[in-house]
Write a protein that holds these residues in place. Structure first.
Motif, short mmCIF file in Angstrom:
data_model
loop_
_atom_site.label_atom_id
_atom_site.label_comp_id
_atom_site.label_asym_id
_atom_site.label_seq_id
_atom_site.Cartn_x
_atom_site.Cartn_y
_atom_site.Cartn_z
N TYR A 33 0.81 -1.21 0.00
CA TYR A 33 0.00 0.00 0.00
C TYR A 33 0.85 1.27 0.00
O TYR A 33 0.76 2.11 0.88
N PHE A 34 1.71 1.41 -1.02
CA PHE A 34 2.33 2.71 -1.33
C PHE A 34 1.44 3.33 -2.39
O PHE A 34 1.59 3.08 -3.58
N SER A 35 0.46 4.10 -1.94
CA SER A 35 -0.59 4.59 -2.83
C SER A 35 -0.60 6.12 -2.86
O SER A 35 -1.04 6.78 -1.92
N LEU A 36 -0.09 6.67 -3.97
CA LEU A 36 -0.12 8.12 -4.21
C LEU A 36 -1.02 8.43 -5.40
O LEU A 36 -0.99 9.55 -5.93
N ASN A 37 -1.82 7.47 -5.84
CA ASN A 37 -2.60 7.62 -7.06
C ASN A 37 -3.75 8.60 -6.89
O ASN A 37 -4.16 8.94 -5.78
N GLU A 38 -4.24 9.08 -8.05
CA GLU A 38 -5.38 9.98 -8.13
C GLU A 38 -5.11 11.30 -7.40
O GLU A 38 -5.91 11.76 -6.60
N ASN A 39 -3.93 11.88 -7.65
CA ASN A 39 -3.58 13.21 -7.18
C ASN A 39 -3.20 14.06 -8.39
O ASN A 39 -3.55 13.72 -9.52
N ALA A 40 -2.49 15.16 -8.16
CA ALA A 40 -2.05 16.03 -9.26
C ALA A 40 -0.54 16.24 -9.16
O ALA A 40 -0.04 17.34 -9.32
N PHE A 59 1.86 -0.98 -5.31
CA PHE A 59 2.70 0.18 -5.63
C PHE A 59 1.92 0.96 -6.68
O PHE A 59 1.87 0.58 -7.85
N ARG A 60 1.27 2.08 -6.26
CA ARG A 60 0.35 2.77 -7.17
C ARG A 60 0.67 4.27 -7.20
O ARG A 60 0.51 4.97 -6.21
N VAL A 61 1.14 4.74 -8.35
CA VAL A 61 1.35 6.17 -8.58
C VAL A 61 0.69 6.57 -9.90
O VAL A 61 1.17 7.41 -10.63
N ASN A 62 -0.44 5.93 -10.19
CA ASN A 62 -1.19 6.18 -11.42
C ASN A 62 -2.14 7.36 -11.26
O ASN A 62 -2.29 7.92 -10.18
N TYR A 63 -2.77 7.74 -12.38
CA TYR A 63 -3.72 8.85 -12.42
C TYR A 63 -3.13 10.11 -11.83
O TYR A 63 -3.64 10.68 -10.86
N SER A 64 -2.01 10.59 -12.40
CA SER A 64 -1.41 11.85 -11.97
C SER A 64 -0.82 12.51 -13.21
O SER A 64 -1.24 12.21 -14.33
N SER A 65 0.17 13.39 -13.03
CA SER A 65 0.79 14.08 -14.17
C SER A 65 2.30 13.94 -14.11
O SER A 65 3.03 14.87 -14.46
N THR A 81 4.43 -8.89 -5.91
CA THR A 81 3.63 -9.98 -6.49
C THR A 81 2.30 -9.50 -7.03
O THR A 81 1.67 -10.22 -7.81
N ALA A 82 1.84 -8.31 -6.62
CA ALA A 82 0.52 -7.86 -7.07
C ALA A 82 0.46 -6.34 -7.12
O ALA A 82 0.99 -5.65 -6.25
N THR A 83 -0.19 -5.84 -8.20
CA THR A 83 -0.58 -4.44 -8.37
C THR A 83 0.61 -3.47 -8.41
O THR A 83 1.08 -2.97 -7.41
N PHE A 84 1.07 -3.25 -9.64
CA PHE A 84 2.12 -2.27 -9.92
C PHE A 84 1.55 -1.34 -10.97
O PHE A 84 1.45 -1.69 -12.15
N TYR A 85 1.10 -0.14 -10.56
CA TYR A 85 0.38 0.78 -11.45
C TYR A 85 1.20 2.05 -11.69
O TYR A 85 1.57 2.75 -10.75
N GLU A 98 14.80 -3.71 -16.61
CA GLU A 98 14.69 -4.17 -15.22
C GLU A 98 13.26 -4.03 -14.71
O GLU A 98 12.78 -4.84 -13.91
N VAL A 99 12.56 -2.97 -15.17
CA VAL A 99 11.18 -2.75 -14.75
C VAL A 99 10.23 -3.67 -15.54
O VAL A 99 9.30 -4.23 -14.97
N SER A 100 10.49 -3.83 -16.83
CA SER A 100 9.65 -4.71 -17.64
C SER A 100 9.63 -6.13 -17.10
O SER A 100 8.61 -6.82 -17.14
N THR A 101 10.76 -6.58 -16.56
CA THR A 101 10.86 -7.94 -16.05
C THR A 101 9.90 -8.18 -14.90
O THR A 101 9.45 -9.31 -14.68
N LEU A 102 9.53 -7.14 -14.15
CA LEU A 102 8.60 -7.31 -13.03
C LEU A 102 7.25 -7.86 -13.49
O LEU A 102 6.54 -8.49 -12.71
N SER A 103 6.89 -7.62 -14.76
CA SER A 103 5.60 -8.08 -15.26
C SER A 103 5.50 -9.61 -15.25
O SER A 103 4.39 -10.15 -15.29
N ASN A 104 6.63 -10.30 -15.18
CA ASN A 104 6.61 -11.77 -15.16
C ASN A 104 6.13 -12.32 -13.83
O ASN A 104 5.68 -13.47 -13.75
N THR A 105 6.26 -11.54 -12.76
CA THR A 105 5.92 -12.03 -11.42
C THR A 105 4.83 -11.22 -10.73
O THR A 105 4.34 -11.63 -9.68
N VAL A 106 4.44 -10.08 -11.30
CA VAL A 106 3.45 -9.21 -10.67
C VAL A 106 2.11 -9.34 -11.40
O VAL A 106 2.03 -9.09 -12.60
N SER A 107 1.07 -9.74 -10.67
CA SER A 107 -0.28 -9.73 -11.25
C SER A 107 -0.84 -8.32 -11.10
O SER A 107 -0.75 -7.73 -10.02
#
Length: 370
Positions: A33-40, A59-65, A81-85, A98-107
């Motif tokens: 729950y490192f959630s900074l999403n939906e800010n500006a 790990f969520r830092v989506n919906y921003s600028s 293992t789950a939710t990298f946004y 190095e970041v693309s490789t995370l998609s192999n283990t993160v749902s």
């Protein structure tokens, strides 16, 4: 030193502006729950966030600028293992392997939508990024030391004979076929569906991840416990803990205090002997010994038993101590009155000493005898 003990940080859906502080990377004890999403938020993603190597989910830092390139240091989050946004920002440039490789283990690895990976930042967002000037000379800048050919005063003859004209044919070449091809002439993009004639954008609360034939004839509703807030999306977003998605999957709604979220589909009242001071996920809390909920269903508190009563846990109401017994507040059981004392009524908070000339020969006496 507290940076080692913070396990989660949720600041989503506020109106925060400015850049992400690099000092947040010092939260090395963070596990989820490192959630900074939906800010500006603006600026780049700090490379120091790659120091949070204990992160396992959300790990969520989506919906921003946010803009610029993704730091390769995020590839150190190998426990995820789950939710990298990272979606719906203004990120650009090449995505580090190095970041693309995370998609192999993160749902739930969603980063492409709403960004411009693979495109130089100065080309994707020219208003905020400037391309570096090129200093390499072109071939046309090289001077020549040879003179140009001397013009001839004698007219030259044509070098080739004019081509012979051809009469038009009555049959087109190649001849058309009456059999339709199996390849569709329309290609729908993800976030849309094919209604039989045109590609149609998915509505809010639905999605489609297909970008090649055969295309779906409708979009799918976001699953229970997920939502989205825009049309034409190829993904849905998880609701926060203690929330369920609305019927149309366009937002998440809170369960109430005294309830818990069950399977991301419904809010359920706390059962007897349990409580929830705020909406919880999966189950309510068990009221321990010495305390009681005072409600058979939907309890929001768990309070101490009064003196003269007790509980053994998971209790709605406390039980009175019997005659010859007593208890202080918050007791898990009653105690017998000691020899020489007595308690003649139920629910006593203390025992009374026998008067002069009387006695109680045994513990737990309800009266004294002469």
């Amino acid at each position: 030193q507290m940076t080692k003990f913070v396990k989660g940080l949720s600041l989503l859906s506020n109106s925060f502006t400015g850049t992400i502080p690099s000092q947040l990377g010092q939260l090395t004890g963070m596990t989820g729950y490192f959630s900074l999403n939906e800010n500006a938020l603006t600026g780049t993603i700090p490379s120091e966030l790659g120091m949070m190597t204990k992160m396992k989910s959300f790990f969520r830092v989506n919906y921003s600028s946010l803009t610029g390139t993704v730091p390769s240091e995020l590839g150190r989050l190998t426990s995820m293992t789950a939710t990298f946004y990272l979606f719906t920002n203004n990120l650009c440039g090449e995505l580090p392997p190095e970041v693309s490789t995370l998609s192999n283990t993160v749902s739930g690895f969603v980063i492409q939508d709403g960004n411009s990976f693979g495109i130089e930042c100065c080309l994707a967002y020219p208003s905020t990024h400037t391309c570096a000037p090129s200093f390499a000379p072109t071939l046309y800048d090289k001077p020549t030391i040879l003179p140009s050919p001397v013009p001839s005063l004698v007219p030259t003859s044509p070098t080739a004979a004019p081509t012979e004209s051809h009469s038009p044919t009555s049959t087109p070449i190649p001849a058309p076929t009456s059999v339709p091809t199996s390849v569709p002439t329309i290609n729908c993009v993800s976030g849309s569906y094919f209604d039989g004639s045109v590609c149609t954008t998915c509505s809010i609360g639905s999605f489609s991840s297909f970008d090649s034939a055969p295309f779906p004839s409708s979009c799918s509703s976001c699953p229970a416990g997920q939502y989205n807030t825009a049309t034409g999306l190829s993904y849905c977003i998880d609701c926060a803990s203690g929330k369920i998605s609305s019927a149309d999957r366009s937002f998440c709604q809170d369960c109430n205090a005294g309830e818990y979220e069950f399977n991301s589909t419904s809010c359920v009242s706390c059962e007897s002997g349990t409580y929830a001071p705020q909406a919880l996920s999966g189950a309510c809390l068990t009221c321990p010994a010495g305390l009681h909920t005072n409600n058979h269903s939907g309890a929001t508190t768990c309070t101490s038993c009064d003196a003269g009563t007790y509980s053994r846990g998971s209790t709605v109401d406390c039980t009175y101590c019997g005659v010859g017994e007593f208890s202080s507040s918050g007791a898990s059981e009653c105690s017998n009155c000691s020899i020489g004392t007595y308690a003649y009524q139920v629910g006593s908070s203390s025992c009374t000493a026998c008067s002069s000339g009387t006695m109680s020969a045994n513990a737990g006496a309800s009266n004294c005898t002469s």
